[in-house]
Enzyme design. Structure first.
Site, PDB file in Angstrom:
ATOM      1  CE  LYS A   1       1.079   8.395  10.709  1.00 49.25           C
ATOM      2  NZ  LYS A   1       1.647   7.201  11.122  1.00 49.25           N
TER       3      LYS A   1
ATOM      4  CE  LYS B   1      -1.367   1.993   3.734  1.00 49.09           C
ATOM      5  NZ  LYS B   1      -0.552   2.674   4.615  1.00 49.09           N
TER       6      LYS B   1
ATOM      7  CD  GLU C   1       0.272   5.165  13.802  1.00 50.09           C
ATOM      8  OE1 GLU C   1       1.051   4.322  13.599  1.00 50.09           O
ATOM      9  OE2 GLU C   1      -0.065   6.133  12.694  1.00 50.09           O
TER      10      GLU C   1
ATOM     11  CG  HIS D   1      -4.517   0.292   7.877  1.00 45.76           C
ATOM     12  ND1 HIS D   1      -3.994  -0.650   7.128  1.00 45.76           N
ATOM     13  CD2 HIS D   1      -3.370   1.019   8.148  1.00 45.76           C
ATOM     14  CE1 HIS D   1      -2.723  -0.583   6.743  1.00 45.76           C
ATOM     15  NE2 HIS D   1      -2.434   0.562   7.663  1.00 45.76           N
TER      16      HIS D   1
HETATM   17  C1  BG6 Z   1       1.004   2.126   8.017  1.00 45.27           C
HETATM   18  C2  BG6 Z   1       1.127   3.644   7.659  1.00 45.27           C
HETATM   19  O1  BG6 Z   1       0.102   1.524   6.851  1.00 45.27           O
HETATM   20  O2  BG6 Z   1       0.573   1.721   9.170  1.00 45.27           O
HETATM   21  C3  BG6 Z   1       1.949   4.003   8.877  1.00 45.27           C
HETATM   22  O3  BG6 Z   1       1.578   3.829   6.772  1.00 45.27           O
HETATM   23  C4  BG6 Z   1       1.218   3.610  10.323  1.00 45.27           C
HETATM   24  O4  BG6 Z   1       1.662   5.455   8.746  1.00 45.27           O
HETATM   25  C5  BG6 Z   1       1.328   2.128  10.200  1.00 45.27           C
HETATM   26  O5  BG6 Z   1       2.163   4.342  11.410  1.00 45.27           O
HETATM   27  C6  BG6 Z   1       0.795   1.462  11.651  1.00 45.27           C
HETATM   28  O6  BG6 Z   1       0.803   0.417  11.415  1.00 45.27           O
HETATM   29  P1  BG6 Z   1       0.804  -0.722  12.891  1.00 45.27           P
HETATM   30  O7  BG6 Z   1       0.765  -2.060  12.363  1.00 45.27           O
HETATM   31  O8  BG6 Z   1       1.893  -0.118  13.614  1.00 45.27           O
HETATM   32  O9  BG6 Z   1      -0.255  -0.436  13.492  1.00 45.27           O
END
Ligand code: BG6
Length: 530
Positions: free
Chosen positions: A381, A189, A257, A281
């Site tokens: 974020k 992606k 996050e 997601h």
């Molecule tokens: C990625 C995004 O697809 O997913 C990132 O590009 C993000 O910005 C990340 O931080 C989060 O993934 P995970 O598995 O850490 O929740």
């Protein structure tokens, strides 16, 4: 929850006797990929170092790699095999979930790593690659089968697909029938930038590959807790009768996050969080929560049900976007007591950037099951804490027999924690011990770590293995990715029509702009503090 659940009864085997965790008894035997060479385009990138190579190494440790196996990195920079192997070893030492690395597994794995240098738009790269792959077939038994992994920006997807086609590096799907060599391709992606670019990319891909050869990654689908959503919903009889508008007041999906853009300022300036996290997601979490039971776990049955949810999403119109979508951008603030810079102060970010790093939406799935039930989703974020969860809030009791605090008896909440602290909690009301009837909210809490041990495979391990086996259930189908973009495109259209309004700034370390709270307050609801 019983650990003896299997996704396909036919696959069920007795767990390896050496398994140290008795709760793992009855889990299905680890799978093994089909013999092939994996070719990673974009081998000098972060994804290869942080995720792909550690995942492949961990598959080697769990003996899930096929006997005939090799991995080839392709990138522009000139370097020899030894240098690439040394870099990959460093990466695995740093990022593997298993530490320290096992020297005997590593030395066998390392022999299978090699490197081809070249530009993706140069036919020579593909000619070199072809010769190299033919040599690997002889040396490592990779059986003329190829899994191409495009860990490159979407703008280069079409170039690599064209290069593979011109160099005759793609075998038709029919060649793999009856156990013949296969060619498959994995797209990292983001898949496109909007609906038009995703459609165009899909058209280009379709001139070279059959859809069954195409694996579009959304790594959330490889997470154990996300896979468990289907098991939780459809392997327990308790939920289905209440999983609808009669009993559910609303649903909240949070992907929060603590990290900022982590040196990816340039990428974020073009992407923003709506494209980076919501389009894929969050949409996937929403689909898995809202979908009807599929008739089987086949890739088409599961993905077909998800597509129906996407088609049922109430499209946002310009007027309704303003009412239903809130964006924000992080300013300076404190995350875990550390002062962090504003988004606009990050490297490669414009000082007057209008890119959103937070978005909250009120979404409706216009279907018989979900009529009138809002899905509030948010992603951000530099929020207060890292947490991804889906919370199902049930309706209040129709009449309260008990004296309850202002606002009445709090409703039941089923919180599915995707990460961290993976688990599922059901909150309900209980009587506090004592002479008086005092109500107290309590929880039944299932924790993965306590039930199954904590050493769960990473998402990329499962997804790479599935791609090696040709299992597409956990990958996004063409109509699915287009459905996701179609919904998101409406939001961008409306933002574009608003002209130059900058997103509100929220201090880093908070839960986003206050307008996000207002979105729910208007409906007399509020965000859970996960
Ligand atoms: C990625 C995004 O697809 O997913 C990132 O590009 C993000 O910005 C990340 O931080 C989060 O993934 P995970 O598995 O850490 O929740």
């Amino acid at each position: 929850m019983t650990p003896a659940m299997t996704e396909k009864p036919a696959d069920a085997q007795v767990a390896k006797p050496k398994s140290p965790n008795p709760l793992r008894q009855g889990l299905i035997e680890e799978k093994t990929g089909d013999a092939c060479a994996i070719v990673i385009f974009g081998a000098s990138g972060d994804l290869t170092r942080r995720k792909l190579m550690p995942a492949l190494y961990n598959l080697a440790v769990s003996r899930s790699l096929p006997g005939g196996f090799a991995v080839v990195g392709v990138a522009r920079r000139e370097k020899d095999h030894e240098t690439f192997r040394a870099e990959m070893k460093e990466a695995v030492i740093q990022f593997s979930r298993r530490k320290p690395i096992d020297p005997s597994v590593w030395s066998d794995f390392e022999r299978r790593i090699s490197y081809v240098a070249g530009s993706f738009d140069d036919p020579k790269t593909y000619a070199d690659l072809k010769r190299h792959l033919e040599a690997l077939d002889k040396e490592h038994g990779t059986a003329e089968s190829r899994l191409y992994y495009l860990a490159v920006p979407p703008s280069e997807h079409g170039t690599v697909v064209g290069g593979l086609r011109e160099a005759s590096l793609v075998q038709p799907h029919s060649a793999s029938k009856g156990g013949g060599p296969f060619t498959r391709v994995v797209f990292e992606k983001p898949f496109g930038h909007d609906l038009a670019s995703a459609q165009k990319l899909n058209e280009t891909i379709a001139t070279v590959f059959d859809e069954s050869q195409v694996f579009r990654i959304d790594h959330y689908l490889g997470k154990e807790t996300v896979q468990n959503l289907l098991v939780f919903r459809f392997a327990n009889s308790l939920w289905e009768p209440v999983w609808n508008r009669e009993h559910i007041d609303h649903v909240q999906i949070t992907v929060a996050e603590e990290i900022g853009v982590e040196g990816r300022g340039k990428f974020y300036e073009e992407t923003g969080i709506t494209r980076d996290i919501v389009e894929n997601h969050v949409m996937q979490l929403l689909c898995l929560t809202a979908m009807e039971p599929p008739t089987s776990l086949s890739a088409d049955a599961v993905r077909g049900e998800k597509v129906k949810v996407l088609r049922a999403l109430r499209p946002m119109e310009r007027r309704t976007v303003q009412e239903n979508v809130i964006r924000g951008q992080y300013g300076r603030g404190f995350v875990r007591a550390d002062e962090v810079p504003a988004y606009r102060e990050e490297p490669d970010v414009a000082p007057d950037s209008r890119v959103e790093t937070f978005v909250a939406m009120r979404v409706f799935v216009d279907s018989w099951r979900w009529g009138g039930v809002p899905f509030y989703v948010r992603a951000g974020k530099r929020l207060s804490r890292r947490v991804t969860e889906i919370a199902i809030q049930f309706k209040k009791v129709p009449h309260s027999l008990f004296r309850a605090p202002d606002g009445g008896i709090t409703p039941n909440i089923l919180a599915m924690r995707i990460q961290p602290d993976e688990g599922i909690a059901l909150r309900f009301i209980s009587k506090e011990p004592g002479q008086q009837t005092i109500l107290r909210e309590v929880a039944m809490d299932f924790r993965y770590g306590a039930a199954f041990g904590s050493n769960t495979p990473e998402a990329y391990e499962r997804l790479l293995l599935d791609a090696m086996r040709g299992e597409a259930t956990l990958f996004t189908r063409r109509d699915e990715v287009e459905g996701q973009w179609e919904f998101i495109d409406h939001v961008f259209d409306a933002w574009a029509s608003e002209g130059t309004v900058p997103p509100p700034i929220y201090p880093a370390g908070t839960w986003g702009p206050e307008q996000s709270d207002d979105l729910l307050a208007r409906d007399r609801r509020r965000w859970r503090k996960p």
